[in-house]
Write a protein that holds these residues in place. Structure first.
Motif, PDB file in Angstrom:
ATOM      1  N   ARG A   1      51.872  30.653  21.919  1.00  0.00           N
ATOM      2  CA  ARG A   1      51.450  29.357  22.460  1.00  0.00           C
ATOM      3  C   ARG A   1      51.248  28.370  21.326  1.00  0.00           C
ATOM      4  NH1 ARG A   1      46.727  29.529  26.437  1.00  0.00           N
ATOM      5  NH2 ARG A   1      48.404  29.713  27.919  1.00  0.00           N
TER       6      ARG A   1
ATOM      7  N   ALA B   1      49.868  24.376  20.410  1.00  0.00           N
ATOM      8  CA  ALA B   1      49.128  23.190  20.844  1.00  0.00           C
ATOM      9  C   ALA B   1      49.096  22.189  19.703  1.00  0.00           C
ATOM     10  CB  ALA B   1      47.704  23.555  21.256  1.00  0.00           C
TER      11      ALA B   1
ATOM     12  N   LYS C   1      46.896  21.130  15.041  1.00  0.00           N
ATOM     13  CA  LYS C   1      48.063  21.845  15.539  1.00  0.00           C
ATOM     14  C   LYS C   1      47.894  23.312  15.201  1.00  0.00           C
ATOM     15  CE  LYS C   1      50.796  20.753  11.426  1.00  0.00           C
ATOM     16  NZ  LYS C   1      52.058  20.211  10.940  1.00  0.00           N
TER      17      LYS C   1
ATOM     18  N   ALA D   1      45.805  27.647  18.800  1.00  0.00           N
ATOM     19  CA  ALA D   1      46.241  26.845  19.954  1.00  0.00           C
ATOM     20  C   ALA D   1      45.253  26.993  21.098  1.00  0.00           C
ATOM     21  CB  ALA D   1      47.642  27.255  20.396  1.00  0.00           C
TER      22      ALA D   1
ATOM     23  N   LEU E   1      43.027  23.971  22.875  1.00  0.00           N
ATOM     24  CA  LEU E   1      43.003  23.742  24.324  1.00  0.00           C
ATOM     25  C   LEU E   1      41.589  23.891  24.888  1.00  0.00           C
ATOM     26  CD1 LEU E   1      46.301  25.589  25.226  1.00  0.00           C
ATOM     27  CD2 LEU E   1      45.902  23.109  25.248  1.00  0.00           C
TER      28      LEU E   1
ATOM     29  N   VAL F   1      45.391  17.467  29.239  1.00  0.00           N
ATOM     30  CA  VAL F   1      46.409  18.200  28.486  1.00  0.00           C
ATOM     31  C   VAL F   1      47.741  18.064  29.217  1.00  0.00           C
ATOM     32  CG1 VAL F   1      47.156  20.496  27.724  1.00  0.00           C
ATOM     33  CG2 VAL F   1      44.732  19.844  27.578  1.00  0.00           C
TER      34      VAL F   1
ATOM     35  N   GLU G   1      51.589  19.498  29.211  1.00  0.00           N
ATOM     36  CA  GLU G   1      52.398  20.601  28.697  1.00  0.00           C
ATOM     37  C   GLU G   1      53.849  20.162  28.572  1.00  0.00           C
ATOM     38  OE1 GLU G   1      51.769  24.482  30.369  1.00  0.00           O
ATOM     39  OE2 GLU G   1      49.726  23.936  30.954  1.00  0.00           O
TER      40      GLU G   1
ATOM     41  N   ALA H   1      55.794  19.332  21.900  1.00  0.00           N
ATOM     42  CA  ALA H   1      54.823  20.021  21.044  1.00  0.00           C
ATOM     43  C   ALA H   1      55.499  20.592  19.809  1.00  0.00           C
ATOM     44  CB  ALA H   1      54.112  21.123  21.828  1.00  0.00           C
TER      45      ALA H   1
ATOM     46  N   SER I   1      54.659  19.455  16.064  1.00  0.00           N
ATOM     47  CA  SER I   1      54.105  20.453  15.144  1.00  0.00           C
ATOM     48  C   SER I   1      54.739  20.371  13.759  1.00  0.00           C
ATOM     49  CB  SER I   1      54.268  21.862  15.725  1.00  0.00           C
ATOM     50  OG  SER I   1      55.610  22.295  15.630  1.00  0.00           O
TER      51      SER I   1
END
Length: 88
Positions: A10, A12, A28, A34, A38, A48, A50, A55, A59
């Motif tokens: 995952r 984020a 990040k 991640a 979150l 949030v 998705e 992302a 990153s």
């Protein structure tokens, strides 16, 4: 469980936008980091969105750097989502 559902993979990315310049990447991480990003978003009522492709692109940006012009349109869509989620 598919690779996309694997919590260790995952990703984020957190952005900050103060209406001065472009949004900046402020956090990040993958996996546990991640999950923490979150978790903090949920604790603070931050919506949030998705979008795995966005992302991944975000990153690649160094922390505290503004997003590049190539990502403006995609990030603007996220900002619209957040404003709508907050009823603005």
């Amino acid at each position: 469980m598919s690779a996309d559902e694997d919590p260790r993979r995952r990703l984020a990315v957190a952005l900050h936008y103060d209406h001065a310049g472009a949004p900046r990447v402020t956090a990040k991480g993958r996996g546990v980091l991640a999950a923490r990003i979150l978790e903090l978003a949920a604790e603070h009522g931050v919506p949030v969105e998705e979008d795995a492709a966005l992302a991944e692109a975000l990153s690649q940006i160094e922390l505290d750097r503004e997003i590049p012009i190539e990502l403006y349109e995609a990030v603007a869509a996220v900002l619209r989502f957040i404003l709508m989620a907050r009823g603005r």
